[in-house]
Each structure stands twice: as C-alpha cells, then as structure tokens.
Design a protein around this motif. Structure first.
Motif, PDB file in Angstrom:
ATOM      1  N   ALA A  93      30.376 -19.894  -1.254  1.00 12.78           N
ATOM      2  CA  ALA A  93      30.343 -20.600   0.027  1.00 12.78           C
ATOM      3  C   ALA A  93      29.013 -21.303   0.274  1.00 12.78           C
ATOM      4  O   ALA A  93      28.930 -22.208   1.098  1.00 12.78           O
ATOM      5  N   THR A  94      27.967 -20.898  -0.429  1.00 16.10           N
ATOM      6  CA  THR A  94      26.682 -21.567  -0.244  1.00 16.10           C
ATOM      7  C   THR A  94      26.688 -22.958  -0.871  1.00 16.10           C
ATOM      8  O   THR A  94      25.802 -23.761  -0.609  1.00 16.10           O
ATOM      9  N   GLY A  95      27.681 -23.223  -1.701  1.00 20.59           N
ATOM     10  CA  GLY A  95      27.785 -24.556  -2.291  1.00 20.59           C
ATOM     11  C   GLY A  95      27.185 -24.655  -3.681  1.00 20.59           C
ATOM     12  O   GLY A  95      27.471 -25.594  -4.410  1.00 20.59           O
ATOM     13  N   ALA A  96      26.369 -23.688  -4.058  1.00 20.63           N
ATOM     14  CA  ALA A  96      25.814 -23.695  -5.417  1.00 20.63           C
ATOM     15  C   ALA A  96      26.779 -22.975  -6.342  1.00 20.63           C
ATOM     16  O   ALA A  96      27.443 -22.032  -5.931  1.00 20.63           O
ATOM     17  N   PRO A  97      26.887 -23.438  -7.593  1.00 15.75           N
ATOM     18  CA  PRO A  97      27.855 -22.794  -8.480  1.00 15.75           C
ATOM     19  C   PRO A  97      27.444 -21.381  -8.872  1.00 15.75           C
ATOM     20  O   PRO A  97      26.263 -21.069  -8.939  1.00 15.75           O
ATOM     21  N   VAL A  98      28.447 -20.560  -9.105  1.00 14.89           N
ATOM     22  CA  VAL A  98      28.200 -19.201  -9.571  1.00 14.89           C
ATOM     23  C   VAL A  98      29.210 -18.922 -10.682  1.00 14.89           C
ATOM     24  O   VAL A  98      30.358 -19.356 -10.612  1.00 14.89           O
ATOM     25  N   LEU A  99      28.737 -18.246 -11.724  1.00 17.29           N
ATOM     26  CA  LEU A  99      29.640 -17.886 -12.823  1.00 17.29           C
ATOM     27  C   LEU A  99      30.092 -16.450 -12.584  1.00 17.29           C
ATOM     28  O   LEU A  99      29.304 -15.519 -12.708  1.00 17.29           O
ATOM     29  N   PRO A 100      31.353 -16.264 -12.190  1.00 16.95           N
ATOM     30  CA  PRO A 100      31.792 -14.911 -11.835  1.00 16.95           C
ATOM     31  C   PRO A 100      32.023 -14.046 -13.069  1.00 16.95           C
ATOM     32  O   PRO A 100      32.529 -14.513 -14.082  1.00 16.95           O
ATOM     33  N   PHE A 101      31.629 -12.797 -12.946  1.00 20.85           N
ATOM     34  CA  PHE A 101      31.946 -11.828 -13.986  1.00 20.85           C
ATOM     35  C   PHE A 101      33.217 -11.102 -13.593  1.00 20.85           C
ATOM     36  O   PHE A 101      33.539 -10.996 -12.419  1.00 20.85           O
ATOM     37  N   ARG A 102      33.880 -10.625 -14.607  1.00 24.38           N
ATOM     38  CA  ARG A 102      35.090  -9.859 -14.357  1.00 24.38           C
ATOM     39  C   ARG A 102      34.721  -8.553 -13.669  1.00 24.38           C
ATOM     40  O   ARG A 102      33.643  -8.008 -13.902  1.00 24.38           O
TER      41      ARG A 102
ATOM     42  N   LEU B  25      42.549 -12.322  -8.633  1.00 22.31           N
ATOM     43  CA  LEU B  25      41.424 -13.168  -9.012  1.00 22.31           C
ATOM     44  C   LEU B  25      40.442 -12.469  -9.920  1.00 22.31           C
ATOM     45  O   LEU B  25      39.990 -13.038 -10.907  1.00 22.31           O
ATOM     46  N   ILE B  26      40.080 -11.251  -9.569  1.00 23.43           N
ATOM     47  CA  ILE B  26      38.897 -10.692 -10.223  1.00 23.43           C
ATOM     48  C   ILE B  26      39.163  -9.740 -11.374  1.00 23.43           C
ATOM     49  O   ILE B  26      38.271  -9.438 -12.129  1.00 23.43           O
ATOM     50  N   LEU B  27      40.396  -9.277 -11.501  1.00 26.36           N
ATOM     51  CA  LEU B  27      40.604  -8.272 -12.549  1.00 26.36           C
ATOM     52  C   LEU B  27      40.794  -8.870 -13.933  1.00 26.36           C
ATOM     53  O   LEU B  27      40.384  -8.291 -14.919  1.00 26.36           O
ATOM     54  N   ASP B  28      41.438  -9.980 -14.023  1.00 30.67           N
ATOM     55  CA  ASP B  28      41.647 -10.498 -15.375  1.00 30.67           C
ATOM     56  C   ASP B  28      41.006 -11.863 -15.572  1.00 30.67           C
ATOM     57  O   ASP B  28      41.314 -12.577 -16.487  1.00 30.67           O
ATOM     58  N   LYS B  29      40.118 -12.211 -14.661  1.00 31.95           N
ATOM     59  CA  LYS B  29      39.427 -13.482 -14.816  1.00 31.95           C
ATOM     60  C   LYS B  29      37.938 -13.260 -14.690  1.00 31.95           C
ATOM     61  O   LYS B  29      37.496 -12.286 -14.103  1.00 31.95           O
ATOM     62  N   GLY B  30      37.184 -14.196 -15.166  1.00 35.31           N
ATOM     63  CA  GLY B  30      35.736 -14.081 -15.074  1.00 35.31           C
ATOM     64  C   GLY B  30      35.131 -13.782 -16.423  1.00 35.31           C
ATOM     65  O   GLY B  30      35.826 -13.462 -17.379  1.00 35.31           O
ATOM     66  N   LEU B  31      33.831 -13.899 -16.464  1.00 33.75           N
ATOM     67  CA  LEU B  31      33.137 -13.723 -17.735  1.00 33.75           C
ATOM     68  C   LEU B  31      33.092 -12.265 -18.145  1.00 33.75           C
ATOM     69  O   LEU B  31      32.989 -11.371 -17.325  1.00 33.75           O
ATOM     70  N   VAL B  32      33.159 -12.078 -19.428  1.00 32.83           N
ATOM     71  CA  VAL B  32      32.966 -10.759 -20.008  1.00 32.83           C
ATOM     72  C   VAL B  32      31.758 -10.898 -20.915  1.00 32.83           C
ATOM     73  O   VAL B  32      31.692 -11.810 -21.723  1.00 32.83           O
ATOM     74  N   ILE B  33      30.791 -10.043 -20.728  1.00 34.40           N
ATOM     75  CA  ILE B  33      29.541 -10.228 -21.463  1.00 34.40           C
ATOM     76  C   ILE B  33      29.765 -10.117 -22.960  1.00 34.40           C
ATOM     77  O   ILE B  33      29.514 -11.011 -23.719  1.00 34.40           O
ATOM     78  N   ASP B  34      30.259  -9.002 -23.352  1.00 31.74           N
ATOM     79  CA  ASP B  34      30.325  -8.710 -24.758  1.00 31.74           C
ATOM     80  C   ASP B  34      31.007  -7.362 -24.865  1.00 31.74           C
ATOM     81  O   ASP B  34      30.726  -6.468 -24.093  1.00 31.74           O
ATOM     82  N   VAL B  35      31.878  -7.258 -25.778  1.00 31.59           N
ATOM     83  CA  VAL B  35      32.647  -6.029 -25.891  1.00 31.59           C
ATOM     84  C   VAL B  35      31.748  -4.802 -25.953  1.00 31.59           C
ATOM     85  O   VAL B  35      32.038  -3.765 -25.389  1.00 31.59           O
ATOM     86  N   TYR B  36      30.608  -4.946 -26.610  1.00 29.25           N
ATOM     87  CA  TYR B  36      29.786  -3.766 -26.815  1.00 29.25           C
ATOM     88  C   TYR B  36      28.869  -3.456 -25.642  1.00 29.25           C
ATOM     89  O   TYR B  36      28.385  -2.362 -25.492  1.00 29.25           O
ATOM     90  N   LEU B  37      28.671  -4.452 -24.802  1.00 26.86           N
ATOM     91  CA  LEU B  37      27.804  -4.194 -23.661  1.00 26.86           C
ATOM     92  C   LEU B  37      28.605  -3.843 -22.422  1.00 26.86           C
ATOM     93  O   LEU B  37      28.107  -3.231 -21.507  1.00 26.86           O
ATOM     94  N   ARG B  38      29.826  -4.266 -22.432  1.00 28.28           N
ATOM     95  CA  ARG B  38      30.605  -4.100 -21.228  1.00 28.28           C
ATOM     96  C   ARG B  38      31.155  -2.691 -21.153  1.00 28.28           C
ATOM     97  O   ARG B  38      31.616  -2.128 -22.130  1.00 28.28           O
ATOM     98  N   VAL B  39      31.119  -2.163 -19.977  1.00 31.09           N
ATOM     99  CA  VAL B  39      31.691  -0.840 -19.787  1.00 31.09           C
ATOM    100  C   VAL B  39      32.948  -0.974 -18.939  1.00 31.09           C
ATOM    101  O   VAL B  39      32.907  -1.474 -17.835  1.00 31.09           O
ATOM    102  N   SER B  40      34.017  -0.566 -19.496  1.00 31.12           N
ATOM    103  CA  SER B  40      35.245  -0.566 -18.712  1.00 31.12           C
ATOM    104  C   SER B  40      35.426   0.819 -18.137  1.00 31.12           C
ATOM    105  O   SER B  40      35.584   1.779 -18.861  1.00 31.12           O
ATOM    106  N   LEU B  41      35.388   0.880 -16.834  1.00 23.48           N
ATOM    107  CA  LEU B  41      35.509   2.202 -16.223  1.00 23.48           C
ATOM    108  C   LEU B  41      36.962   2.622 -16.163  1.00 23.48           C
ATOM    109  O   LEU B  41      37.868   1.798 -16.173  1.00 23.48           O
ATOM    110  N   VAL B  42      37.123   3.897 -16.103  1.00 24.15           N
ATOM    111  CA  VAL B  42      38.446   4.500 -16.202  1.00 24.15           C
ATOM    112  C   VAL B  42      39.489   3.805 -15.326  1.00 24.15           C
ATOM    113  O   VAL B  42      39.276   3.599 -14.143  1.00 24.15           O
ATOM    114  N   GLY B  43      40.586   3.454 -15.932  1.00 24.52           N
ATOM    115  CA  GLY B  43      41.710   2.968 -15.134  1.00 24.52           C
ATOM    116  C   GLY B  43      41.739   1.473 -14.919  1.00 24.52           C
ATOM    117  O   GLY B  43      42.786   0.907 -14.692  1.00 24.52           O
TER     118      GLY B  43
END
Lengths: 278, 153
Positions: A93-102, B25-43
């Motif tokens: 919402a701030t207008g600057a891009p953000v790369l979302p993590f899962r 939106l958030i569970l199956d989308k978005g960046l994943v760092i790296d299989v070895y760095l990422r921690v998938s918590l239970v469930g």
C-alpha cells in the motif's frame, strides 16, 4: 524438503533443546532499502508475540521485512496467516514494490537473512524490484449468485428443466441416478458459462494490465480468479472498468477486487526473467 | 444499470481479505529462498495442497441437483431482486452469512479443512480438529486439477 540440515532442525524448534525453545527469524518479503516504511512496526507479527515487532534487515540497496519468531509452537494459526498478509499488504500500500515470500519462511537469525538471502540475491532482488516498480497486483475473484445461475440455466435448457421436474416427483431413493444426471447436466452448463464469463473478464480487463494470471476458481460457485499486474498510471481506469463489469453483472456475478497487493503471482516471473537477462 | 461512476459502486472491495483469500494468496505463492534454507513448519506444506482440492464428482452433482430442487421456479426471477438487496447482502458479509447453498458446500469444506488444519483453537480440541482434518483431507474424487493456471501477458 525433509529438514535434514542441523540448522533447520534447530529453527523448527523440534528436537534438541527442550528447555530453551528455539527461535528464528521470520521473513515476510524483500524491498528496496530506501522504501522501508515504519508502518509495519505497529502490526502484529507472525507468531503473535507481543514482545516482538516487525522490522527490517538491510544489506546494500535491499532490505528484508522480518520479525523474531519465538519457538516452541508450530506456525499456521489463522492469525499467523493474516499477520503475514497484513505486513505485505501494508508494504504494497505504500506504493513501493515488495517481493513477497511464501508463508512459513524462517531463517536462523537476522545474520542469516543478511548473509544467506540479501547478500546472495542482492542483484537479482534489485532487478526484480525495478521491474515491478510502479505496479501492483490486483486479484479479482468472481463468484456466481447460485440462484441467478440456476434460473439462467433452466431458462436456456428446457431439457434440464424437464428432468428436474420429473426428479422432483420421484421418491428420493428411486431417483438417485436421475439426480446425478441432473446435477451433471447443470454442472456442465455452469462450466460452459464459466468459460465464457472468464473470457469476458480477460477481454475487458486484460488490456489494462501489464500481465495477468488466470486461475481456476477454488470453489464450485466461482467463475474465476484472475491476478492482474496493474501499472499505477492505469489503476484508476482498471478499477473503473472492473466496476463497470460488476455493474453489468450485478444480479448474477459477485465481483471482489483485492488490492493493491504485493505481487504474489508475479514475483517468481520477475525473478526468473532477471536471471535470464543477466 | 451501467451508470457506475464511482469505483466500488458495484464491486466488493474488501480491505483485509478473509482467511480464504489470504490462504489462497500466501500459501502457494511467493518467493522461496532455497530448499536448504527454508524451513517448512509442521502442517504447512500439506495445507497448501489440500486446501485447494476442488471436488467435481457425484457429490458435486448431487449438490447441484439438490440446489435445483430447492429453487422455487414459480417465484419471479432475479430481475426483481434490485441492487439495494444485492448490496445489502454483500455488505452483510455476502456469501459467508448467506444461507448455505449447494454451491457453497465446497467452499465450506475448504474452510473446514483449513480451520481444522490450522488449529487456532485451544489445545484441548486440537486433537479433535486434527482428526476431522485428516478425514476431509482424503481426496475422494478428483477430476479437476487442484490449481490449473494459464499464464498470459
């Protein structure tokens, strides 16, 4: 995916140190170091710990939005999911891009975020942020009004109406196969309408977006879910056009427009292209 | 009917987004760092797959058939259901508070699954919820892919 690495096991808080619960650093997303907005500090962090706050880890031109994660309890409560989305939406919402993590990205500590994520991916992140600059995601969720949809189908298909009437007169047990057949016919009609209506959404709104991702609606009453990457310059036009379509459909399709959102559906592509071009 | 001049006149513009929206939106989308760095918590991993299962099967067909049977065709059509009624429905929570229709059965089961998997309740009923989630996680019939996507630019 199985956490074999010792580092992971510790962060997950599962085995070894029972008396001292493990902690981690939860990562929400990445943004330009110049765009770190203090608004996120007021939000509830993932994990819900009142002692902790959302903050930033900076490295070079990029920063990660993070918060300390207390150990000892698995993540995944509805509040955790909302907290993750709230932080990213606030940044978007701030207008600057953000790369979302899962959801569920946790590193050992802020040092690991800086060294293993920000430093290693610095240039790719910068490039992806540049690509997404001035654009935000809008997600359109369209769902049918059940009654209107059924009426529409009955009006169009006398054969279905007829079958329905004959099923209604039979005792429930006797009409099992007819009921399945009736439902199947309706289902097929819904599918045909869904396809047509999805096309119209793409036709009207696609030209106003820089990119779009069409997904199958997650529910039976859904028409479609479409994510649009919309340039700030065209946002007003896009919203007006979407609303006009909602007006045309007002008694048969409900339209929900989410956004501006972090570019959940476009971030992977932005990163890929970065690699390809470099 | 198409005199919408203000944005948001016909569309629903939720500010926060319901849990289903968020999950999507958030569970199956978005960046994943790296299989070895990422921690998938239970469930969590399981949830991303199972929350999105869409069942198109005999069960679905029967729900459609039931919905069709409940519909009172003698009543006048949607033309008479004006905008005020529509908007009120939406404002009052729309689909969530509406009487459960057949088409919404699937949505509810998604929510139940999510709710069950995510816990969110006290520890006491956590076990109970797990049990239910386990049950509803079993995809009985799967004729539509869980997430088919078309990308276009």
């Amino acid at each position: 995916m199985v956490p074999t690495d010792e580092k992971q096991a510790r962060v997950a808080g599962a085995p070894a140190a029972a008396e001292a619960p493990a902690t981690g650093c939860y990562v929400y997303g990445i943004l330009a170091a110049s765009a770190t907005d203090p608004a996120v500090e007021k939000l509830t962090p993932v994990g819900g710990d009142k002692e902790t706050r959302v903050g930033y880890v900076r490295h070079g031109d990029v920063a990660a939005a993070v918060s300390p994660l207390p150990g000892g309890r698995p993540l995944g409560r509805p509040e955790d999911l909302r907290a993750h989305a709230d932080v990213l939406n606030t940044l978007a919402a701030t207008g600057a891009p953000v790369l979302p993590f899962r959801f569920g990205t946790v590193l050992k500590d802020t040092q690991a975020v800086s060294d293993d994520v920000l430093a290693k991916g610095h240039d790719s992140f910068v490039h992806a942020l540049e690509r997404l600059d001035g654009r935000a995601q809008f997600t359109l969720r369209a769902t049918y009004d059940e009654e209107a949809l059924l009426r529409e189908i009955f009006a169009d298909r006398p054969d279905i109406t007829e079958l329905r009437e004959s099923v209604a007169q039979m005792p429930e047990d006797a009409a099992y196969y007819q009921r399945v057949r009736l439902g199947e016919l309706i289902y097929e009609s819904v599918a045909a309408r869904r396809e047509k209506d999805t096309e119209l959404i793409k036709e009207r709104l696609g030209p106003l977006a820089d990119a779009m991702v069409v997904s199958e609606a997650p529910t039976d009453d859904g028409v479609t879910d479409v994510a649009f990457l919309v340039n700030d310059d065209r946002r007003a036009d896009f919203e007006r056009t979407a609303d006009r379509l909602a007006g045309d459909w007002q008694n048969r399709i409900r339209m929900r427009l989410l956004g501006p959102l972090a570019p959940y559906d476009f971030v992977a592509e932005a990163m890929e292209e970065t690699e390809g071009e470099a | 009917m198409t005199m919408a001049t203000q944005s948001g006149t016909y569309m629903d513009r939720p500010s926060g987004g319901g849990l289903v929206d968020v999950v999507d939106l958030i569970l199956d989308k978005g960046l994943v760092i790296d299989v070895y760095l990422r921690v998938s918590l239970v469930g969590i991993e399981l949830l991303t797959v199972d929350a999105r299962i869409v069942v198109a099967s005999v069960d679905t067909y029967l729900r459609f058939a039931e919905a069709a049977n409940r519909l009172d065709l003698a009543r006048s059509g949607t033309e008479t259901k004006g905008l005020p009624g529509m908007m009120q429905e939406i404002r009052e929570g729309g689909a969530q508070q509406k009487t459960k229709g057949a088409l919404e059965g699937a949505k509810d089961s998604v929510k139940d699954t999510v709710g069950g998997m995510l816990g969110g309740g006290s520890d006491e009923d956590a076990e109970d919820q797990d049990g239910e989630a386990e049950e509803s996680r079993q995809p009985k019939h799967r004729s539509r892919p869980a997430s088919r996507k078309d990308r276009s630019r």
